[in-house]
Design an enzyme around this catalytic site. Structure first.
Site, short mmCIF file in Angstrom:
data_model
loop_
_atom_site.label_atom_id
_atom_site.label_comp_id
_atom_site.label_asym_id
_atom_site.label_seq_id
_atom_site.Cartn_x
_atom_site.Cartn_y
_atom_site.Cartn_z
N ARG A 63 17.05 8.89 -6.82
CA ARG A 63 16.64 9.50 -5.57
C ARG A 63 17.54 9.05 -4.42
O ARG A 63 18.16 8.00 -4.46
CB ARG A 63 15.18 9.14 -5.23
CG ARG A 63 14.15 9.74 -6.16
CD ARG A 63 12.73 9.40 -5.70
NE ARG A 63 12.51 7.95 -5.63
CZ ARG A 63 12.49 7.24 -4.53
NH1 ARG A 63 12.72 7.82 -3.36
NH2 ARG A 63 12.26 5.93 -4.56
N LYS A 67 9.33 14.40 -7.18
CA LYS A 67 8.83 13.48 -6.17
C LYS A 67 8.56 14.17 -4.84
O LYS A 67 7.71 13.71 -4.06
CB LYS A 67 9.81 12.32 -5.98
CG LYS A 67 9.81 11.35 -7.15
CD LYS A 67 8.41 10.77 -7.42
CE LYS A 67 8.43 9.72 -8.50
NZ LYS A 67 7.07 9.22 -8.82
N HIS A 118 0.15 6.68 -7.05
CA HIS A 118 1.36 6.53 -7.87
C HIS A 118 0.99 5.64 -9.05
O HIS A 118 1.23 4.43 -9.04
CB HIS A 118 2.48 5.92 -7.04
CG HIS A 118 3.81 5.95 -7.72
ND1 HIS A 118 4.81 5.04 -7.45
CD2 HIS A 118 4.32 6.78 -8.65
CE1 HIS A 118 5.87 5.30 -8.18
NE2 HIS A 118 5.60 6.35 -8.92
N SER A 150 8.86 2.63 -9.98
CA SER A 150 9.71 2.96 -11.12
C SER A 150 10.23 1.69 -11.79
O SER A 150 10.69 0.76 -11.13
CB SER A 150 10.90 3.81 -10.65
OG SER A 150 11.79 4.07 -11.70
N LYS A 210 4.67 1.69 -16.01
CA LYS A 210 3.53 2.62 -15.99
C LYS A 210 3.51 3.51 -17.23
O LYS A 210 2.48 3.63 -17.91
CB LYS A 210 3.59 3.53 -14.74
CG LYS A 210 3.34 2.84 -13.43
CD LYS A 210 3.15 3.83 -12.30
CE LYS A 210 4.22 4.89 -12.23
NZ LYS A 210 5.57 4.36 -12.03
N THR A 211 4.63 4.15 -17.50
CA THR A 211 4.69 5.08 -18.64
C THR A 211 4.52 4.33 -19.95
O THR A 211 3.76 4.75 -20.83
CB THR A 211 6.03 5.84 -18.63
OG1 THR A 211 6.14 6.57 -17.40
CG2 THR A 211 6.11 6.80 -19.79
N ASP A 250 2.20 9.08 -14.32
CA ASP A 250 2.86 8.73 -13.06
C ASP A 250 2.09 9.10 -11.79
O ASP A 250 2.15 8.35 -10.82
CB ASP A 250 4.24 9.38 -13.01
CG ASP A 250 5.13 8.80 -11.92
OD1 ASP A 250 5.17 7.57 -11.78
OD2 ASP A 250 5.78 9.57 -11.20
N ARG A 304 16.67 9.01 -18.08
CA ARG A 304 15.32 9.57 -18.05
C ARG A 304 15.12 10.64 -19.12
O ARG A 304 16.07 11.27 -19.59
CB ARG A 304 15.06 10.21 -16.69
CG ARG A 304 15.04 9.24 -15.51
CD ARG A 304 13.69 8.60 -15.36
NE ARG A 304 13.62 7.74 -14.19
CZ ARG A 304 12.48 7.26 -13.71
NH1 ARG A 304 11.33 7.58 -14.29
NH2 ARG A 304 12.49 6.46 -12.66
#
Length: 530
Positions: free
Chosen positions: A56, A197, A216, A234, A238-239, A253, A318
């Site tokens: 980003r 995002k 988030h 990130s 989480k994933t 997410d 990713r």
């Protein structure tokens, strides 16, 4: 409701003679390969590279300041631009895309709960960006598509480069959001994550107005119907941690917490691929198949198998794939109210405990703090872990003041009596470069214990610097691992590093002037006075 501006977009872009709307996955893959936008990997996933922008661009994100957006929390995160600048660039981008041979158009939703979902459309220059949008957002049924009325539009023009001198931008990259005109305008970057995002930012603005807390976080459900949330920036896990073979996945997410419970904002997953292996993360590994999008993942020249250990392009590799590619999912992606909430941090200092049980006041303190180490590749210019504080574990995506979201969380935690834990997935035995990343197997064992209620009554010891309550024993985890100082060969070096981090917490929290004294006192015990 369609606006005048939406009608303008429809006439100027959606009437393009070669615009392709809601192509199915196989059609999009064919187009991507024919246009040489990507390569078909051995798994069936499309592999695409994003050029020099592999994360980003937060410094290039702006919100249009008009009468609709007066409640935005303006500052470094939410930079403002005026309507004239936005209109100028929108017209230039529209003209630019109008002259392209082909355009791609996706219509779908953000939000699995029909009571709170946002009908949206994504217009892209690249076919692979359209496939990305199709996999990350919620694809409508034929009936829903026939009745679909977009309420927000994303326009992505990666090969259009802005001129800062004439276009009023910071660089050639721009991510503009207009809440008045309900348009997201993206250009100058091929990084597809900006599409995902930007809509999350939109939902973070819209949902609180409907008494829904946008979060988030990832979410999953246990065999007894117990719901868990995993907050984190990130790279914090989480994933990975929500993809549990013993629990069903709600989403990885982005979620909303409404008066009815939790719902996924997305229809897919956007997983980090660095060092991905079938042994460690089988669910994610096997989900990357036909129709998935690999971003900046290197393929072996001979076999075309992805090399997830190759970070020559970026560490922020990713994969985007639909939820349906996962084995244990909740469909539709809605669940009840959370029983357990886990805040994830990847502490590069190696001083935070791998798991701590938080009081209500500590939960509010750490939610507002949102501490982690920003990992390499997630944003432009980040090549080494950097200590960062991101309010609500999602500051880059919060148009409103952090207190808005924190107060909502506090009320919901109180109302539903959720247990809250802080889990460090970062370093142990030393800081980054000296220590090592905490074993995923140990982290899974700690999380499992938290989810099954084993830590609600277990004996704890209070950390003398951070004031956190550390369990003294967890099945499957060496006791020494639980207390960070015990893993350092130089305990004096540990104390200095921990005290330095404690002061960073205090310095950061000083900006929350309206926080109660009880919440302020819930931070690190060490305040700089020996």
């Amino acid at each position: 409701m369609k606006t005048k501006e939406d009608t303008m977009i429809t006439s100027d872009l959606l009437t393009h003679p070669h615009i392709k709307t809601n192509l199915v996955v196989s059609q999009l893959v064919e187009v991507i390969l024919s246009r040489e936008e990507g390569t078909l990997s051995a798994t069936g996933a499309v592999s695409a590279h994003t050029g020099k922008y592999t994360g980003r661009s937060p410094d290039d994100k702006y919100i249009v300041h008009d009468e609709t957006s007066d409640d935005v929390d303006w500052g470094k995160v939410n930079q403002s631009i005026d309507e004239a600048t936005f209109d100028h660039l929108l017209e230039k981008v529209t003209t630019y895309l109008r002259n392209k041979n082909e355009l791609f158009h996706f219509r779908g939703f953000a939000g699995a709960d029909e009571n709170f979902r946002l009908p949206l459309q994504v217009i892209t220059e690249y076919a692979w960006h359209n496939l990305f949008a199709r996999q990350l957002f919620i694809t409508p049924t034929e009936k829903e598509l026939a009745e679909h009325q977009s309420q927000f539009t994303v326009i992505s023009a990666p090969t259009f480069k802005a001129d800062p001198e004439t276009d009023g931008t910071n660089s050639e990259v721009f991510v503009f959001i207009s809440f008045k005109k309900r348009i997201v305008l993206i250009g100058g970057t091929e990084y597809a994550g900006e599409i995902k995002k930007s809509i999350f930012s939109v939902m973070n603005y819209l949902l609180p107005k409907s008494d829904v807390l946008p979060m988030h976080c990832s979410a999953n459900i246990g065999h007894e119907g117990d719901v868990a949330l995993f907050f984190g920036l990130s790279g914090t896990g989480k994933t990975t941690l929500s993809a549990d073979p013993n629990r069903r996945l709600v989403g990885d997410d982005e979620h909303g917490w409404s008066p009815n419970g939790v719902f996924n904002i997305e229809g897919g997953c956007y997983a980090k691929c660095i060092n991905l292996s079938e042994k460690k993360e089988p669910q994610i590994y096997n989900a990357i198949r036909f129709g998935s999008v690999l971003e900046n993942v290197i393929l072996d020249d001979a076999s075309r198998h992805p090399d997830y250990d190759d970070t020559s392009l970026t560490e922020n590799t990713r994969a985007a794939y639909p939820l349906e590619n996962m084995e244990n999912i909740v469909k539709p992606s809605v669940a009840g109210h959370p029983n357990t909430i886990i805040f994830l941090t990847a502490d590069a200092s190696g001083t935070l405990p791998p798991i701590s049980r938080l009081s209500k006041e500590q939960a509010m303190y750490h939610f507002l703090s949102g501490y982690t180490s920003k990992l390499a590749g997630t944003e432009r210019g980040v090549t080494q872990p950097q200590a960062t504080f991101s309010s609500c574990f999602g500051s880059p995506f919060l148009p409103l003041a952090p207190s808005t979201y924190a107060e909502m969380l506090g009320e919901k935690v109180d109302q539903h009596d959720a247990n809250v834990f802080l889990v460090n997935t970062g370093w142990t035995g030393g800081s980054y470069g000296t220590g090592e990343r905490i074993s995923l197997a140990y982290t899974r064992a700690m999380v499992r214990a938290a989810l099954e209620g084993e830590l609600n009554t277990v004996e704890t010891v209070q950390d003398s610097i951070f004031g956190l309550n550390i369990p003294t024993h967890i099945a499957g985890v060496p006791d020494d691992i639980l207390v960070p100082m015990n893993t350092w060969s130089d305990q004096e070096a540990y104390k200095q590093e921990a005290k330095a981090l404690a002061m960073k917490f205090h310095d950061n929290f000083s900006k929350f002037q309206h926080a109660s004294e009880a919440i302020r006192q819930a931070g690190p015990i060490y305040t700089g006075n020996e």
